[in-house]
Design a protein around this motif. Structure first.
Motif, PDB file in Angstrom:
ATOM      1  N   ASP A  17       0.835  -1.203   0.000  1.00 29.87           N
ATOM      2  CA  ASP A  17       0.000   0.000   0.000  1.00 29.87           C
ATOM      3  C   ASP A  17       0.867   1.250   0.000  1.00 29.87           C
ATOM      4  O   ASP A  17       0.567   2.230  -0.692  1.00 29.87           O
ATOM      5  CB  ASP A  17      -0.921   0.018   1.224  1.00 29.87           C
ATOM      6  N   GLY A  18       1.930   1.226   0.813  1.00 31.33           N
ATOM      7  CA  GLY A  18       2.830   2.367   0.859  1.00 31.33           C
ATOM      8  C   GLY A  18       3.452   2.650  -0.505  1.00 31.33           C
ATOM      9  O   GLY A  18       3.550   3.805  -0.927  1.00 31.33           O
ATOM     10  N   ILE A  19       3.865   1.592  -1.201  1.00 34.01           N
ATOM     11  CA  ILE A  19       4.385   1.750  -2.561  1.00 34.01           C
ATOM     12  C   ILE A  19       3.324   2.361  -3.468  1.00 34.01           C
ATOM     13  O   ILE A  19       3.595   3.253  -4.273  1.00 34.01           O
ATOM     14  CB  ILE A  19       4.854   0.388  -3.111  1.00 34.01           C
ATOM     15  N   GLY A  20       2.092   1.888  -3.285  1.00 33.24           N
ATOM     16  CA  GLY A  20       0.995   2.388  -4.110  1.00 33.24           C
ATOM     17  C   GLY A  20       0.738   3.874  -3.938  1.00 33.24           C
ATOM     18  O   GLY A  20       0.375   4.564  -4.897  1.00 33.24           O
ATOM     19  N   TYR A  21       0.937   4.386  -2.727  1.00 37.00           N
ATOM     20  CA  TYR A  21       0.704   5.815  -2.503  1.00 37.00           C
ATOM     21  C   TYR A  21       1.675   6.670  -3.308  1.00 37.00           C
ATOM     22  O   TYR A  21       1.315   7.748  -3.783  1.00 37.00           O
ATOM     23  CB  TYR A  21       0.818   6.148  -1.013  1.00 37.00           C
ATOM     24  N   PHE A  22       2.913   6.196  -3.458  1.00 35.80           N
ATOM     25  CA  PHE A  22       3.845   6.959  -4.295  1.00 35.80           C
ATOM     26  C   PHE A  22       3.338   7.018  -5.728  1.00 35.80           C
ATOM     27  O   PHE A  22       3.375   8.080  -6.366  1.00 35.80           O
ATOM     28  CB  PHE A  22       5.247   6.358  -4.266  1.00 35.80           C
ATOM     29  N   PHE A  23       2.876   5.893  -6.244  1.00 34.14           N
ATOM     30  CA  PHE A  23       2.406   5.881  -7.622  1.00 34.14           C
ATOM     31  C   PHE A  23       1.124   6.699  -7.790  1.00 34.14           C
ATOM     32  O   PHE A  23       0.891   7.271  -8.859  1.00 34.14           O
ATOM     33  CB  PHE A  23       2.215   4.439  -8.102  1.00 34.14           C
ATOM     34  N   GLN A  24       0.312   6.766  -6.743  1.00 35.45           N
ATOM     35  CA  GLN A  24      -0.836   7.674  -6.798  1.00 35.45           C
ATOM     36  C   GLN A  24      -0.360   9.125  -6.892  1.00 35.45           C
ATOM     37  O   GLN A  24      -0.932   9.928  -7.637  1.00 35.45           O
ATOM     38  CB  GLN A  24      -1.710   7.492  -5.563  1.00 35.45           C
ATOM     39  N   GLY A  25       0.680   9.463  -6.121  1.00 38.33           N
ATOM     40  CA  GLY A  25       1.253  10.804  -6.214  1.00 38.33           C
ATOM     41  C   GLY A  25       1.851  11.068  -7.582  1.00 38.33           C
ATOM     42  O   GLY A  25       1.713  12.167  -8.139  1.00 38.33           O
TER      43      GLY A  25
END
Length: 262
Positions: A17-25
């Motif tokens: 999920d943490g990795i995913g937040y970067f890609f959302q940014g």
């Protein structure tokens, strides 16, 4: 088996999920290219300052090593020069490590107004801004620098011993890089989430408590950003996306219980 496996699965899921937040940014700045260009300005300023500092360190590393080893003045020239060369190399390597782990803090301090606006835009796009106290810019910058220096002290407390352990055979090439990435990633997330958390009235100790309480996404986000920042120019290009992703993570997971403005 289940009692052990479930926390492991939750930890892996949180890390992802943490990795995913970067890609959302990253997706957000891709949809707002002007904000990405806006966020590049302080990162470019920081990059120039760090390049100048590293060039100076490289030029004077030998003099620094000579100053630190006056006892070697009477040694055989080969031994003396070898020792001082190695010490100069270690000094430059340590400076390079410190440059990586302090780049974010320096860039956020330089670009406080830039990244504050970028973070606010992310919040607005997600349903509304968050009410915060009207703090003068100069006071906000002073607080940011103070908190960054405190965070840097924590970083050094871990980084310097890990740097020394890096010279230990086997351990230095296996365990230390993993621990180093985890430590650097955690503190990168501390720095990057500060804007959104401060907007929610969370002081430094509270921010640390929130991040420790949800460690898996904190590490997932921070470790990925740390690895990207190791790529030449990666820190400059990815900085706006990291700020946007950190804001999204704070709003949706770490400190979501703040009503938006109406």
């Amino acid at each position: 088996m289940n009692s052990i496996g479930q926390p492991i699965r939750r930890g892996i899921g949180g890390f992802a999920d943490g990795i995913g937040y970067f890609f959302q940014g990253l997706g957000w700045v891709a949809r707002h290219p002007r904000q990405w260009l806006f966020g590049l300005i302080p990162a470019l300023i920081s990059m120039v300052l760090y390049i100048v500092a590293l060039v100076l360190l490289g030029n004077y590393a030998g003099d620094l090593a000579s100053w630190a080893t006056p006892f070697a003045g009477d040694w055989e020239p080969v031994l003396r020069d070898t020792l001082r060369f190695l010490l100069g190399l270690v000094a430059f390597a340590l400076g390079l490590v410190l440059a990586v782990v302090t780049f974010t803090a320096a860039t956020l301090a330089i670009g406080e107004p830039f990244y504050e606006k970028l973070s606010e835009r992310v919040e607005e796009d997600m349903g509304g801004g968050v009410e915060s106290a009207d703090i003068p810019l100069w006071r906000s910058i002073i607080r940011s620098v103070r908190d960054s220096l405190i965070t840097l002290a924590y970083v050094l407390m871990f980084t310097i011993p890990l740097f020394v352990l890096g010279f230990v055979p086997v351990v230095g090439q296996t365990v230390v890089p993993v621990l180093g990435a985890a430590v650097s990633g955690f503190f990168l997330t501390v720095e990057l989430t500060a804007l959104a958390m401060e907007r929610r009235g969370l002081a430094r100790k509270q921010r640390f408590a929130v991040l420790r309480g949800d460690r898996a996404p904190t590490l997932g986000f921070g470790v990925l950003v740390f690895l990207i920042f190791l790529i030449p120019l990666g820190a400059v290009v990815a900085m706006p996306a990291a700020v946007a992703g950190a804001t999204i993570m704070v709003r949706t997971r770490l400190a979501p219980a703040v009503p938006p403005l109406r």
